[in-house]
Design an enzyme around this catalytic site. Sequence first.
Site, PDB file in Angstrom:
ATOM      1  N   SER A 125      11.473  37.697-100.682  1.00 53.77           N
ATOM      2  CA  SER A 125      11.223  36.316 -99.734  1.00 53.77           C
ATOM      3  C   SER A 125      10.708  37.267 -98.106  1.00 53.77           C
ATOM      4  O   SER A 125      11.886  38.094 -97.925  1.00 53.77           O
ATOM      5  CB  SER A 125      12.561  36.198 -99.340  1.00 53.77           C
ATOM      6  OG  SER A 125      13.688  36.256 -99.177  1.00 53.77           O
ATOM      7  N   GLN A 127      11.615  36.771 -94.398  1.00 54.72           N
ATOM      8  CA  GLN A 127      12.813  36.450 -93.765  1.00 54.72           C
ATOM      9  C   GLN A 127      13.270  36.816 -92.576  1.00 54.72           C
ATOM     10  O   GLN A 127      12.084  37.640 -92.002  1.00 54.72           O
ATOM     11  CB  GLN A 127      14.004  37.617 -94.558  1.00 54.72           C
ATOM     12  CG  GLN A 127      13.242  38.450 -95.223  1.00 54.72           C
ATOM     13  CD  GLN A 127      14.396  39.336 -96.270  1.00 54.72           C
ATOM     14  OE1 GLN A 127      15.218  40.597 -95.280  1.00 54.72           O
ATOM     15  NE2 GLN A 127      14.104  39.385 -97.161  1.00 54.72           N
ATOM     16  N   HIS A 129      16.502  38.685 -89.793  1.00 54.34           N
ATOM     17  CA  HIS A 129      17.998  38.572 -89.811  1.00 54.34           C
ATOM     18  C   HIS A 129      18.580  38.167 -88.132  1.00 54.34           C
ATOM     19  O   HIS A 129      18.297  38.776 -87.180  1.00 54.34           O
ATOM     20  CB  HIS A 129      18.561  40.086 -90.198  1.00 54.34           C
ATOM     21  CG  HIS A 129      17.932  40.129 -91.160  1.00 54.34           C
ATOM     22  ND1 HIS A 129      17.852  39.609 -92.566  1.00 54.34           N
ATOM     23  CD2 HIS A 129      16.496  41.744 -91.662  1.00 54.34           C
ATOM     24  CE1 HIS A 129      17.884  40.164 -93.851  1.00 54.34           C
ATOM     25  NE2 HIS A 129      17.318  41.294 -93.137  1.00 54.34           N
ATOM     26  N   LYS A 152      21.538  42.569 -88.889  1.00 53.87           N
ATOM     27  CA  LYS A 152      21.422  43.462 -89.910  1.00 53.87           C
ATOM     28  C   LYS A 152      20.192  44.087 -89.470  1.00 53.87           C
ATOM     29  O   LYS A 152      18.746  43.487 -90.167  1.00 53.87           O
ATOM     30  CB  LYS A 152      21.862  42.431 -91.615  1.00 53.87           C
ATOM     31  CG  LYS A 152      21.144  43.054 -92.464  1.00 53.87           C
ATOM     32  CD  LYS A 152      20.380  42.229 -93.819  1.00 53.87           C
ATOM     33  CE  LYS A 152      20.885  42.944 -95.196  1.00 53.87           C
ATOM     34  NZ  LYS A 152      18.720  42.556 -96.364  1.00 53.87           N
ATOM     35  N   GLU A 154      16.744  46.637 -89.929  1.00 51.14           N
ATOM     36  CA  GLU A 154      16.521  47.825 -91.283  1.00 51.14           C
ATOM     37  C   GLU A 154      15.980  48.070 -91.388  1.00 51.14           C
ATOM     38  O   GLU A 154      14.473  48.061 -90.172  1.00 51.14           O
ATOM     39  CB  GLU A 154      16.025  46.396 -92.659  1.00 51.14           C
ATOM     40  CG  GLU A 154      17.462  45.849 -92.572  1.00 51.14           C
ATOM     41  CD  GLU A 154      16.282  44.758 -94.080  1.00 51.14           C
ATOM     42  OE1 GLU A 154      17.286  43.616 -94.488  1.00 51.14           O
ATOM     43  OE2 GLU A 154      15.135  44.007 -94.138  1.00 51.14           O
ATOM     44  N   HIS A 291      10.120  38.602 -91.719  1.00 50.03           N
ATOM     45  CA  HIS A 291       9.484  40.015 -92.588  1.00 50.03           C
ATOM     46  C   HIS A 291       9.107  39.895 -93.631  1.00 50.03           C
ATOM     47  O   HIS A 291       9.550  38.784 -94.175  1.00 50.03           O
ATOM     48  CB  HIS A 291      10.197  41.466 -92.031  1.00 50.03           C
ATOM     49  CG  HIS A 291      11.827  41.171 -92.290  1.00 50.03           C
ATOM     50  ND1 HIS A 291      12.176  40.909 -91.400  1.00 50.03           N
ATOM     51  CD2 HIS A 291      11.859  41.812 -93.679  1.00 50.03           C
ATOM     52  CE1 HIS A 291      13.423  41.622 -92.195  1.00 50.03           C
ATOM     53  NE2 HIS A 291      13.290  41.756 -93.048  1.00 50.03           N
ATOM     54  N   ARG A 310      15.947  32.614 -94.660  1.00 48.31           N
ATOM     55  CA  ARG A 310      14.736  32.517 -95.143  1.00 48.31           C
ATOM     56  C   ARG A 310      13.750  32.291 -95.330  1.00 48.31           C
ATOM     57  O   ARG A 310      14.019  31.177 -94.466  1.00 48.31           O
ATOM     58  CB  ARG A 310      14.991  32.647 -96.754  1.00 48.31           C
ATOM     59  CG  ARG A 310      16.072  33.842 -97.442  1.00 48.31           C
ATOM     60  CD  ARG A 310      15.862  33.613 -99.385  1.00 48.31           C
ATOM     61  NE  ARG A 310      16.517  34.848 -99.388  1.00 48.31           N
ATOM     62  CZ  ARG A 310      18.036  35.662 -99.360  1.00 48.31           C
ATOM     63  NH1 ARG A 310      18.806  34.498 -98.951  1.00 48.31           N
ATOM     64  NH2 ARG A 310      18.409  36.085 -99.420  1.00 48.31           N
ATOM     65  N   LYS A 316      14.596  30.219-103.823  1.00 47.56           N
ATOM     66  CA  LYS A 316      16.545  30.574-102.347  1.00 47.56           C
ATOM     67  C   LYS A 316      16.370  29.353-101.547  1.00 47.56           C
ATOM     68  O   LYS A 316      15.396  28.701-100.751  1.00 47.56           O
ATOM     69  CB  LYS A 316      17.640  31.460-102.148  1.00 47.56           C
ATOM     70  CG  LYS A 316      17.365  33.020-103.135  1.00 47.56           C
ATOM     71  CD  LYS A 316      17.626  33.847-102.641  1.00 47.56           C
ATOM     72  CE  LYS A 316      18.308  35.217-104.081  1.00 47.56           C
ATOM     73  NZ  LYS A 316      18.387  36.223-102.931  1.00 47.56           N
TER      74      LYS A 316
END
Length: 437
Positions: A125, A127, A129, A152, A154, A291, A310, A316
């Site tokens: 997906s 998304q 954070h 979060k 990454e 991203h 998302r 979702k």
Amino acid sequence: MVPAVDGGTRIFSTGSEARPFTVFPLKCAVQHYAWGKVGPESEVAKLISSNDPSVDIEQEKPYAELWMGAHPKGDAIICDNRISQKTLGSWISKHPDCLGSQVKDVFQGQLPFLFKVLSVNISLSIQAHPNKELAVQLHAQFPDRYPDKNHKPEMAIALTPFEGLCGFRPVEEIIGFLKNVPEFHAVIGNEAAELLENSSSDPRQISDALKKCFTVMMTCEKKTFVDQLNMLVKRVLEEAAGKDMAGSNGELLLRLHSQFPGDVGCFVIYFLNLVKLQPGESMFLGANEPHAYLHGDCIECMACSDNTVRAGLTPKFIDVQTLCGMLNYTPAPASEKIFPFIPDPSDPCVFLYDPPVPDFTVIKIEVPSSVKRYTISSIDSASILLVIRGEASATAAHPSQINIRRGSVLFMAANASVDLCINSLDGMLLFRACCML
Ligand SMILES: [Zn+2]
């Protein structure tokens, strides 16, 4: 008796019952999410079967993620039955000093990162954070949707050619799509599109215009964007024969539409950069950066959190208000989304991927074939080491040997070092995750 738990691997020992072990092999959790590459195609499957040839790889099953860490949903198993704790998480809670003097205090006795290998076949997906501040607020308001208070960040480092969407494109590119793709223009509407087309060079004005356009699209009535998307897909298919589809980003559009028909995420490709990474190149996904991973195999390291907002390519829940309010609407070219690594001046084999967050750093260790003995140096942080290429017999502080090979995963306590005696002809490639405060 010490059983050969890890494909015949021997185990480290400090040689003393009273002192804790400092380096030991891990058997890591595999996640079989539906988007993963299937069977032996998957880098995750290749790594686990290389490390332990007795593992049976199922031909039809997706092998999406390998989790190398102490997350409760995939706590790594310790491959040494002389250690009474069965998992890394329980071992760390018994021996918090292994985290390193500062890490232990700053992260309250928890390993601050989760290290992964991902094999992506179908897009994940789109998304973003939240930052720490927003994470605290979202968790307080919607604890079911945002399960913890942590940010979060990454980082993805490509193992094979890797594709992802990352960050807003330069405005000229988005305006180009508004001109070339009338269906996209129709979803955005004249008012918002003109705002972007007529924006000055003032970064604030550009961000506001981008936010307006993106919000209009995300809040667009479903029937409108599904109708427009169907028209676009039909037109691109008709034009596809023998024509260059770059003007409408047609190849990617058709691919994503086949995976997620009728999903608003198919239009998001006109806002976000398509970033292509070669092996060893990386992307860093900081707070509020939109991203999506599209295809390929990568190493991933992240702070321990499950907070994801998302934006599409997903069945979702999409929290449109939070999403549109939080995003970083700073346009930049795709080339700027590739995160640079830094050579270590004191060791020509070491390269650092050191993002601007305290939670983790990833170190690439590439030992050339001419070097037969190499020491993985000690640092004041627990680390997790993954072998991507090569074989060696390894020795920790107290002599006891272990054979490591492609796919082996070792936990190293803070201030432990490992001496490698390299057996392979083509050197070694390892990745090490740690926390450098
Ligand atoms: Zn993400």
